[in-house]
Design an enzyme around this catalytic site. Structure first.
Site, mmCIF file in Angstrom:
data_model
loop_
_atom_site.group_PDB
_atom_site.id
_atom_site.type_symbol
_atom_site.label_atom_id
_atom_site.label_comp_id
_atom_site.label_asym_id
_atom_site.label_seq_id
_atom_site.Cartn_x
_atom_site.Cartn_y
_atom_site.Cartn_z
ATOM 1 N N ARG A 158 0.777 -1.072 0.013
ATOM 2 C CA ARG A 158 0.003 -0.061 0.109
ATOM 3 C C ARG A 158 0.776 1.173 0.154
ATOM 4 N NH1 ARG A 158 -2.004 -3.530 -1.160
ATOM 5 N NH2 ARG A 158 -3.867 -4.639 -0.543
ATOM 6 N N SER A 172 -11.555 0.398 3.340
ATOM 7 C CA SER A 172 -10.828 0.266 4.355
ATOM 8 C C SER A 172 -9.891 1.503 4.922
ATOM 9 C CB SER A 172 -9.669 -0.968 3.917
ATOM 10 O OG SER A 172 -10.199 -2.050 3.394
ATOM 11 N N GLU A 224 -4.745 4.407 5.884
ATOM 12 C CA GLU A 224 -4.599 4.204 4.430
ATOM 13 C C GLU A 224 -5.342 5.353 3.815
ATOM 14 O OE1 GLU A 224 -6.258 0.763 1.181
ATOM 15 O OE2 GLU A 224 -5.754 0.042 3.211
#
Length: 337
Positions: free
Chosen positions: A161, A237, A333
């Site tokens: 990520r 998320s 994130e």
């Protein structure tokens, strides 16, 4: 290209937050980016689908909304095809396009929100597949210099990520105009062992899945776990799954012997952030107009009327709570502006 003033960003972010952009322009080609730079309006914020953005205040300067929409095959071989998609293409739209053409590789990434241009920044991934596995190169404009640049896979410096474009010195600097992916045309190594894909395929009566079957299964799974942003504001998320030393996991296993985890090649482990949040008592908990989603603790939601500051405060409270309980500090994130 038209530059608008004092534009609400409510339609442009999936958290459903009503903040104002001082200046706003839709970018439909690379010349528009150069024109925007020539205005001298600063700072510049790049906005794609707004699905990975938490706005905590009004946005000064100039917001550039990527609306470049073309998809085309740029090269073919016997078993592979190189597909170029412009940065404003919706990510799921690209996946559906690839599946419709029977091009394999992207099907596990179905229904991930956002745009093609934002995808490499985050190195999006799901169900055992990451964008970096298919990316060949991307084209971008350096907003500091106006220079056009091409980055190959190695130069993108992908990790979990993360990428070259998320580093503090590069964040928001490059406007990604297009991305080239290499996909398969014939026999394709499918990935169905991760998560609930195999079980979903079996329940759907699919013993020998095609890429279309896998895409439908992933859409089915994600739809069952994640709220529709059109109904409940969210960014999917909110936190990364933490990667940590095995000693940290062993300490957690003293009180939680069945703690879920995934072994990493470097000897460390990845622990699901949703599980940590749930164990800390946050799953389904509502705080004012925001909260942790009842079906997936990893998702923070706007039940209506929440401000970005409220969501941010909830995120920080969850981070502190998990760290106190498990000694693991979660990392967002989502980009917080």
């Amino acid at each position: 290209m038209t530059i608008q003033q004092n534009i609400s960003l409510l339609p442009y972010n999936t958290f459903g937050l009503d903040v104002q952009a001082a200046h706003f322009a839709e970018i439909t080609n690379t010349a528009d980016v150069i024109t925007a730079l020539e205005t001298g309006i600063q700072p510049i914020l790049i906005l794609g689908g707004g699905s990975n953005m938490l706005f905590t205040r009004d946005v000064p300067g100039l917001v550039l909304h990527n609306k470049m929409q073309r998809i085309e095959v740029v090269r073919e071989a016997a078993n592979e095809v190189w597909v170029q998609a412009e940065g404003g293409v919706g990510w799921h739209d690209l996946v559906l396009w690839a599946v419709a053409h029977d091009f394999g590789g992207l099907e596990n990434l179905s229904l991930i929100p956002g745009t093609v241009g934002a995808a490499p920044v985050q190195n999006i991934g799901a169900y055992g597949v990451e964008l970096k596995d298919m990316l060949v190169e991307l084209s971008a404009i350096d907003l500091q210099t106006g220079e056009s640049r091409v980055f190959d896979r190695q130069q993108c410096a992908f990790s979990y990520r993360d990428s070259f474009f998320k580093r503090p010195e590069n964040r928001g600097r490059f406007f990604i105009t297009s991305v080239v992916f290499v996909l398969t045309k014939t026999e394709h190594a499918i990935h169905i062992s991760y998560g609930d894909i195999q079980r979903t395929l079996e329940s759907n009566g699919v013993p020998t899945p095609t890429i279309a079957d896998i895409s439908r299964a992933v859409v089915q799974i994600r739809s069952s776990k994640l709220p529709d942003p059109a109904v409940i504001g969210n960014c999917g998320s909110f936190f990364k799954n933490p990667e940590t030393d095995r000693t940290v996991l062993e300490k957690i296993q003293v009180t939680h012997p069945h703690a879920p985890h995934y072994d990493l090649p470097d000897g460390r482990v990845k622990i699901p952030a949703g599980w940590l949040i749930e164990q800390a008592g946050w799953k389904g908990k509502r705080v004012g107009n925001t909260g942790s989603y009842e079906k997936q603790a990893l998702v923070l939601v706007n039940y209506g009327g929440a401000t970005g500051e409220e969501v941010r405060n909830l995120a920080y409270a969850i981070i502190d709570s998990v760290e106190q309980l498990f000694g693991v500090r979660l990392e967002a994130e989502v980009n917080i502006v």
